[in-house]
Design a protein around this motif. Structure first.
Motif, PDB file in Angstrom:
ATOM      1  N   UNK A  48       0.828  -1.215   0.000  1.00  0.00           N
ATOM      2  CA  UNK A  48       0.000   0.000   0.000  1.00  0.00           C
ATOM      3  C   UNK A  48       0.866   1.271   0.000  1.00  0.00           C
ATOM      4  N   UNK A  62     -11.173  13.303   0.314  1.00  0.00           N
ATOM      5  CA  UNK A  62      -9.735  13.516   0.137  1.00  0.00           C
ATOM      6  C   UNK A  62      -9.392  13.962  -1.286  1.00  0.00           C
ATOM      7  N   UNK A 107      -2.649   7.397   9.602  1.00  0.00           N
ATOM      8  CA  UNK A 107      -2.231   6.362   8.640  1.00  0.00           C
ATOM      9  C   UNK A 107      -3.409   5.889   7.792  1.00  0.00           C
ATOM     10  N   UNK A 108      -4.594   5.852   8.419  1.00  0.00           N
ATOM     11  CA  UNK A 108      -5.782   5.451   7.664  1.00  0.00           C
ATOM     12  C   UNK A 108      -6.010   6.418   6.504  1.00  0.00           C
ATOM     13  N   UNK A 109      -5.942   7.713   6.803  1.00  0.00           N
ATOM     14  CA  UNK A 109      -6.173   8.717   5.756  1.00  0.00           C
ATOM     15  C   UNK A 109      -5.108   8.624   4.668  1.00  0.00           C
ATOM     16  N   UNK A 110      -3.870   8.339   5.062  1.00  0.00           N
ATOM     17  CA  UNK A 110      -2.809   8.145   4.054  1.00  0.00           C
ATOM     18  C   UNK A 110      -3.129   6.918   3.205  1.00  0.00           C
ATOM     19  N   UNK A 111      -3.564   5.838   3.870  1.00  0.00           N
ATOM     20  CA  UNK A 111      -3.820   4.582   3.147  1.00  0.00           C
ATOM     21  C   UNK A 111      -4.992   4.722   2.175  1.00  0.00           C
ATOM     22  N   UNK A 112      -5.884   5.678   2.450  1.00  0.00           N
ATOM     23  CA  UNK A 112      -7.030   5.889   1.555  1.00  0.00           C
ATOM     24  C   UNK A 112      -6.694   6.847   0.414  1.00  0.00           C
ATOM     25  N   UNK A 113      -5.448   7.306   0.390  1.00  0.00           N
ATOM     26  CA  UNK A 113      -5.018   8.181  -0.698  1.00  0.00           C
ATOM     27  C   UNK A 113      -4.954   9.645  -0.315  1.00  0.00           C
ATOM     28  N   UNK A 114      -4.931   9.923   0.968  1.00  0.00           N
ATOM     29  CA  UNK A 114      -4.831  11.319   1.419  1.00  0.00           C
ATOM     30  C   UNK A 114      -3.398  11.808   1.384  1.00  0.00           C
ATOM     31  N   UNK A 115      -3.233  13.107   1.278  1.00  0.00           N
ATOM     32  CA  UNK A 115      -1.888  13.704   1.327  1.00  0.00           C
ATOM     33  C   UNK A 115      -1.515  13.899   2.798  1.00  0.00           C
ATOM     34  N   UNK A 120       5.400  10.286   1.167  1.00  0.00           N
ATOM     35  CA  UNK A 120       4.177  10.536   1.967  1.00  0.00           C
ATOM     36  C   UNK A 120       3.977   9.452   3.014  1.00  0.00           C
TER      37      UNK A 120
END
Lengths: 247, 253
Positions: free
Chosen positions: A59, A112, B152-160, B244
């Motif tokens: 991921x 997002x 980390x969840x927000x990063x894993x969902x494609x967040x900056x 990121x």
């Protein structure tokens, strides 16, 4: 101990001699293998084998210390991180929820990207994962473990990932909910040709839903191939592990 | 105030010393050291200020302000060890806030460009900015740690990184600003501010003292907001790498 990769067909993801160390500790050791496109590959092995770390590498939450990972033939280090994470979705064991409503959680992948998740889409996602549409405006603190896990999967699906990583998503669910999720994942796999990687401690589940399997121990990929690996293990370490799990 | 009066004020030091001795609090040494240090430090500052005021040189004003920024940075950086390059981020923040406030004060001729005004106001601005930095860094570090999974969840969902850290950052900025805003709500009702009290005791017109105090209060509002926000936006990028990915937070001071 590394076995040759026995998987055939086009690979969605390919790992080439991937190692990962953290604070001097070797967590993943020279792993090479692939996830066949459009198939379900289960990951089995004892706790601490490095399965979740492999998922975090795929991921892009962490990067390999050595080796490279190819996603549909492209080195993931060259893919823009947000694009990579939308393409390779991940649902984690603890199903972390953001404070607020179920809708807020489902809409987050769209938020997002400065987009909006339509109410009908959100309701459709909920019914897809076996939850009633009325859950949409519930607060996540009112959800059971199983319901949270279903919302977590639905949330990951909002990005329409080409690869879906599922980390022990049914470990806290009852038999009925587990079966629902298994059917759902098989449906997603067949209907949308999504490549699935699924960490499970349940060998029955690995045999039932998996087309292929990876057996990991102590940061190494001991064997990969068809699920026959679990039925008739040749490797003595796998024999011992399987024997322990069946008992 | 005569030196005799000042000497008599040491009675206020003898009272806690006697209480500590009687109740075995063990604070006699610390109280004694604190008293001696405050006498030496304040007298030294008094003599330095007299020298600077009389010299009228801007070089000495700049040196005094630089000293304040250096001391404030040294004090605040202990709370931000987990953030890479925290020293320069603090220096930049204090410097910016000092230049901004003095530019407004001197530019609009609100205060005259003399050492008597620039140095005490700079002291209040940099001092307040230092306290705000400590409050912000303390809260930000604990927010990052407690909300690591969400980030980390927000990063894993494609967040900056900016999207992933948004909530801890905003919460920390708000939390660090609350004491300043709350204390201004009750000012004059619960306590008379030190500077205003000092001016009144020195014989100034109370209305004049209030006007100056209001100027300082408004100034401190800007200082508080700019410090927290600037430090926050300078700090968060260092928590992530170019891929990121969230970097590990060093714990402890």
């Amino acid at each position: 101990m590394q076995q040759a990769n026995v998987l055939t067909g086009k690979a969605a993801i390919e790992l080439n001699h991937v190692s990962y160390s953290d604070e001097g500790l070797d967590i993943i050791k020279d792993v090479s293998g692939s996830l066949p496109e459009g198939k379900i590959t289960t990951f089995v092995g004892p706790s601490g084998a490095g399965k979740t770390t492999i998922f975090r590498l795929l991921n892009g939450l962490i990067s390999p210390t050595k080796g490279d990972i190819q996603l549909f033939g492209e080195n993931i280090q060259t893919i823009e991180p947000t694009t990579l994470r939308r393409t390779v979705g991940i649902a984690l064991q603890d199903a972390t929820m953001l404070r607020g409503s179920v809708y807020k959680n489902l809409a987050m992948p769209k938020t997002l990207q400065n987009q909006e998740l339509k109410k009908e889409e959100a309701e459709h996602l909920l019914t897809q994962v076996g939850l009633d549409a009325s859950f949409l405006h519930r607060d996540v603190t009112d959800l059971s473990g199983g319901q949270r896990q279903k919302v977590s999967i639905a949330r990951t699906l909002v990005n329409h990932p080409k690869v879906l990583l599922l980390d022990e998503i049914t470990s806290s669910l009852d038999r009925v909910s587990t079966s629902d999720i298994e059917h759902l994942i098989q449906h997603i796999n067949k209907e949308f040709a999504v490549t699935i990687a699924w960490i499970t401690h349940n060998l029955d589940q690995a045999l039932l839903i998996g087309d292929y399997t990876w057996v990991m121990m102590n940061g190494e990929l001991i064997e990969s191939g068809s699920t026959d690996v679990l039925k008739n293990p040749v490797n003595p370490r796998i024999q011992e592990f399987v024997k322990g799990e069946w008992q | 105030m005569s030196f005799l009066s000042l000497s008599l004020s040491l009675i206020f030091v003898l009272i806690p010393l006697a209480l500590s001795k009687t109740l075995n609090l063990g604070l006699e040494k610390d109280t004694f050291v604190a008293t001696i240090r405050s006498i030496i430090q304040l007298l030294a500052v008094g003599y330095i200020l007299t020298f600077v005021f009389e010299s009228g040189s801007y070089l000495f004003i700049i040196l005094m302000v630089a000293l304040m920024i250096g001391a404030a940075t040294h004090n605040a950086q202990k709370k931000g060890v987990s953030i890479r390059g925290i020293i320069w981020k603090l220096v930049l923040t204090f410097l910016f806030i000092e230049v901004l406030t003095q530019a407004i004060l001197l530019g609009f001729q609100i205060t005259p460009p003399t050492a008597q005004y620039i140095i005490p106001i700079s002291g209040m601005v940099v001092g307040n900015s230092m306290v705000l930095s400590i409050l912000f860094l303390n809260r930000f570090t604990s927010e990052i740690q407690s909300r690591q999974k969400e980030t980390e969840l927000l990063l894993s969902l494609g967040g900056t990184p900016k999207q992933a850290i948004h909530l801890p950052l905003i919460q920390s900025i708000k939390a660090s600003l609350i004491p300043t805003i709350e204390s201004q709500k009750t000012i004059g009702l619960v306590q008379l501010p030190g500077m205003m009290s000092g001016q009144i005791i020195a014989g100034a017109d109370p209305i004049q003292a209030v006007q100056f105090q209001l100027l300082i209060l408004f100034l401190l509002l800007t200082t508080a907001a700019v410090t927290s926000i600037m430090l926050g936006f300078l700090s968060y990028p260092t928590l992530f790498n170019e891929r990121m990915q969230m970097l590990k937070i060093k714990t402890g001071e």
